[in-house]
Write an enzyme that holds these catalytic residues in place. Structure first.
Site, mmCIF file in Angstrom:
data_model
loop_
_atom_site.group_PDB
_atom_site.id
_atom_site.type_symbol
_atom_site.label_atom_id
_atom_site.label_comp_id
_atom_site.label_asym_id
_atom_site.label_seq_id
_atom_site.Cartn_x
_atom_site.Cartn_y
_atom_site.Cartn_z
ATOM 1 N N CYS A 102 25.909 -19.381 -50.374
ATOM 2 C CA CYS A 102 27.308 -19.711 -50.636
ATOM 3 C C CYS A 102 27.390 -20.208 -52.082
ATOM 4 O O CYS A 102 26.506 -19.933 -52.884
ATOM 5 C CB CYS A 102 27.849 -20.733 -49.638
ATOM 6 N N ARG A 103 28.421 -20.921 -52.407
ATOM 7 C CA ARG A 103 28.580 -21.403 -53.780
ATOM 8 C C ARG A 103 27.558 -22.473 -54.128
ATOM 9 O O ARG A 103 26.918 -22.433 -55.160
ATOM 10 C CB ARG A 103 30.009 -21.932 -53.981
#
Length: 106
Positions: free
Chosen positions: A66-67
């Protein structure tokens, strides 16, 4: 419940450069992946993991991205409950990714 192992973005890149076969799952939102994804990654938003996890191969070593590492940990925890055992959470997320990106159009 087992915990997913962590891996750093630089180690994922090194493994890919060595030719490792990794199933990479990107759980970011559409607007985030539109900025680029790890080449070959599969985009399944975190909110869709529960309904789409059967598209994944539980026998493959799987890196969840994810980020920043928080949403990917949540996805890993869910996948563990579904019997996945070869999970790696990219703990520093795409913020730390220094490799190539491929364009993605959701």
């Amino acid at each position: 419940m087992a915990k997913p192992k962590n891996i750093k973005a630089e180690d994922v890149l090194a493994r890919l450069d060595e030719g490792a076969t990794l199933q990479i799952i990107d759980v970011r939102e559409d607007t985030e992946v539109s900025r680029g994804m790890i080449p070959g990654a599969i985009h399944i938003r975190l909110s869709d993991v529960e309904s789409r996890y059967t598209e994944l191969d539980p026998e493959l070593e799987t890196v969840v991205v994810c980020r920043s590492g928080r949403r990917s940990r949540s996805a890993c925890n869910f996948l563990i409950q579904q019997g996945f055992t070869k999970l790696l959470n990219m703990e520093d997320g795409m913020l730390a990714w220094k490799g190539e990106l491929e364009e993605f159009y959701p």
